[in-house]
Design an enzyme around this catalytic site. Structure first.
Site, PDB file in Angstrom:
ATOM      1  N   HIS A 277       0.940  -1.162   0.039  1.00  0.00           N
ATOM      2  CA  HIS A 277      -0.173  -0.192  -0.094  1.00  0.00           C
ATOM      3  C   HIS A 277       0.657   1.166   0.045  1.00  0.00           C
ATOM      4  O   HIS A 277       0.493   2.359  -0.716  1.00  0.00           O
ATOM      5  CB  HIS A 277      -0.653   0.000   1.415  1.00  0.00           C
ATOM      6  CG  HIS A 277      -1.850  -1.029   1.392  1.00  0.00           C
ATOM      7  ND1 HIS A 277      -1.894  -1.964   2.605  1.00  0.00           N
ATOM      8  CD2 HIS A 277      -2.774  -1.538   0.666  1.00  0.00           C
ATOM      9  CE1 HIS A 277      -2.901  -2.790   2.291  1.00  0.00           C
ATOM     10  NE2 HIS A 277      -3.455  -2.507   1.355  1.00  0.00           N
TER      11      HIS A 277
ATOM     12  N   LYS B  71     -16.611  -6.993   8.298  1.00  0.00           N
ATOM     13  CA  LYS B  71     -15.596  -7.752   7.770  1.00  0.00           C
ATOM     14  C   LYS B  71     -14.752  -8.242   8.983  1.00  0.00           C
ATOM     15  O   LYS B  71     -13.575  -8.974   8.772  1.00  0.00           O
ATOM     16  CB  LYS B  71     -14.648  -7.078   6.762  1.00  0.00           C
ATOM     17  CG  LYS B  71     -14.911  -6.950   5.377  1.00  0.00           C
ATOM     18  CD  LYS B  71     -13.439  -6.817   4.490  1.00  0.00           C
ATOM     19  CE  LYS B  71     -13.793  -6.738   2.863  1.00  0.00           C
ATOM     20  NZ  LYS B  71     -12.311  -6.170   2.458  1.00  0.00           N
TER      21      LYS B  71
ATOM     22  N   ARG C  56      -2.157  -6.095  -8.485  1.00  0.00           N
ATOM     23  CA  ARG C  56      -0.842  -6.930  -8.135  1.00  0.00           C
ATOM     24  C   ARG C  56      -0.664  -8.212  -9.316  1.00  0.00           C
ATOM     25  O   ARG C  56       0.371  -8.216  -9.935  1.00  0.00           O
ATOM     26  CB  ARG C  56      -1.115  -7.764  -6.959  1.00  0.00           C
ATOM     27  CG  ARG C  56      -0.963  -6.918  -5.741  1.00  0.00           C
ATOM     28  CD  ARG C  56      -1.468  -7.398  -4.407  1.00  0.00           C
ATOM     29  NE  ARG C  56      -2.998  -7.745  -4.627  1.00  0.00           N
ATOM     30  CZ  ARG C  56      -3.707  -7.851  -3.483  1.00  0.00           C
ATOM     31  NH1 ARG C  56      -3.167  -8.050  -2.265  1.00  0.00           N
ATOM     32  NH2 ARG C  56      -4.900  -8.195  -3.878  1.00  0.00           N
TER      33      ARG C  56
ATOM     34  N   SER D  28      -2.903  -7.616   3.019  1.00  0.00           N
ATOM     35  CA  SER D  28      -2.932  -7.454   4.387  1.00  0.00           C
ATOM     36  C   SER D  28      -3.482  -8.940   5.003  1.00  0.00           C
ATOM     37  O   SER D  28      -2.816  -9.434   5.931  1.00  0.00           O
ATOM     38  CB  SER D  28      -4.052  -6.677   4.682  1.00  0.00           C
ATOM     39  OG  SER D  28      -3.645  -5.158   4.194  1.00  0.00           O
TER      40      SER D  28
HETATM   41  O1  PNS Z   1      -8.678  -2.999   0.453  1.00  0.00           O
HETATM   42  P1  PNS Z   1      -9.781  -3.534  -0.027  1.00  0.00           P
HETATM   43  O2  PNS Z   1     -10.488  -4.188   0.919  1.00  0.00           O
HETATM   44  O3  PNS Z   1      -9.429  -4.122  -1.407  1.00  0.00           O
HETATM   45  O4  PNS Z   1     -10.707  -2.009  -0.667  1.00  0.00           O
HETATM   46  C1  PNS Z   1     -12.007  -2.231  -1.315  1.00  0.00           C
HETATM   47  C2  PNS Z   1     -12.709  -1.188  -1.218  1.00  0.00           C
HETATM   48  C3  PNS Z   1     -12.906  -0.356   0.071  1.00  0.00           C
HETATM   49  C4  PNS Z   1     -12.188  -0.106  -2.190  1.00  0.00           C
HETATM   50  C5  PNS Z   1     -14.394  -1.274  -1.912  1.00  0.00           C
HETATM   51  O5  PNS Z   1     -14.776  -2.455  -1.007  1.00  0.00           O
HETATM   52  C6  PNS Z   1     -15.169  -0.215  -1.731  1.00  0.00           C
HETATM   53  O6  PNS Z   1     -14.967   0.684  -2.335  1.00  0.00           O
HETATM   54  N1  PNS Z   1     -16.192  -0.471  -0.699  1.00  0.00           N
HETATM   55  C7  PNS Z   1     -17.108   0.624  -0.501  1.00  0.00           C
HETATM   56  C8  PNS Z   1     -18.453   0.296  -0.984  1.00  0.00           C
HETATM   57  C9  PNS Z   1     -18.613   0.760  -2.679  1.00  0.00           C
HETATM   58  O7  PNS Z   1     -18.523   1.716  -2.851  1.00  0.00           O
HETATM   59  N2  PNS Z   1     -19.083  -0.352  -3.327  1.00  0.00           N
HETATM   60  C10 PNS Z   1     -19.242  -0.064  -4.772  1.00  0.00           C
HETATM   61  C11 PNS Z   1     -18.161  -0.829  -5.440  1.00  0.00           C
HETATM   62  S1  PNS Z   1     -18.085  -2.279  -5.758  1.00  0.00           S
END
Ligand code: PNS
Length: 158
Positions: A16, A40, A89, A127
């Protein structure tokens, strides 16, 4: 151009931080947006995750760490943002990232997503992998900043 780099950051890793460093160079301002994702069951609370990002990115000046709940696109209503940054990645990331980018743009036509390839040495890092390794007593200090390493060890002691 202002960018937002969203994620769970549970906890922040060198993968990150690499994306934060590189995208902050492209942005006037970079917002790191930490998702409050209670469902989560994160290892670290929202405040702990934000504090760990803060202490490991203190060398970057055009950075603001914020949190959000609900939809990512809603941040575009509250901040002057031009695009979302996500790290890619491997090919296995592509499907979900492609879907998220399309959904976000569907909800707000202004929302662009920029993908940054992670450095090769972090291409296997996540993570979840770090937490898994650490829970089995493996050395994880080359994957996370010292303050994160310390915080993980403290959690595991409990
Ligand atoms: O670090 P991560 O868990 O891969 O991040 C995922 C994240 C936070 C970017 C994604 O889950 C997110 O944007 N969640 C907020 C809900 C949302 O906007 N959902 C619509 C897109 S699918």
């Amino acid at each position: 151009m202002n960018l937002v780099y969203p994620g769970s950051f549970d906890p922040v890793t060198y993968g990150h931080i690499d994306i934060i460093e590189r995208s902050s160079k492209l942005a006037d301002k970079l917002y790191v947006a930490v998702l409050l994702n209670n469902n989560k069951n994160p290892m670290f609370s929202l405040k702990e995750r934000m504090d760990l990002i803060k202490s490991s990115t203190s060398h970057i000046s055009n950075l603001e760490i914020i949190c959000f709940e609900g939809l990512l696109v809603e941040l575009f209503d509250h901040y002057d943002l031009q695009a979302v940054v996500r790290g890619l990645r491997a090919v296995s990331d592509f499907d979900i990232e492609f879907q998220m980018a399309q959904i976000n743009r569907e909800m707000n036509k202004e929302v662009e997503t920029l993908f940054m390839m992670t450095r090769l040495e972090y291409s296997y890092l996540s993570s979840s992998v770090v937490k898994e390794l650490s829970s089995h007593g493996a050395k994880i200090n080359k994957f996370v900043p010292p303050e994160v390493y310390k915080a993980m060890k403290e959690k595991e002691k409990r």
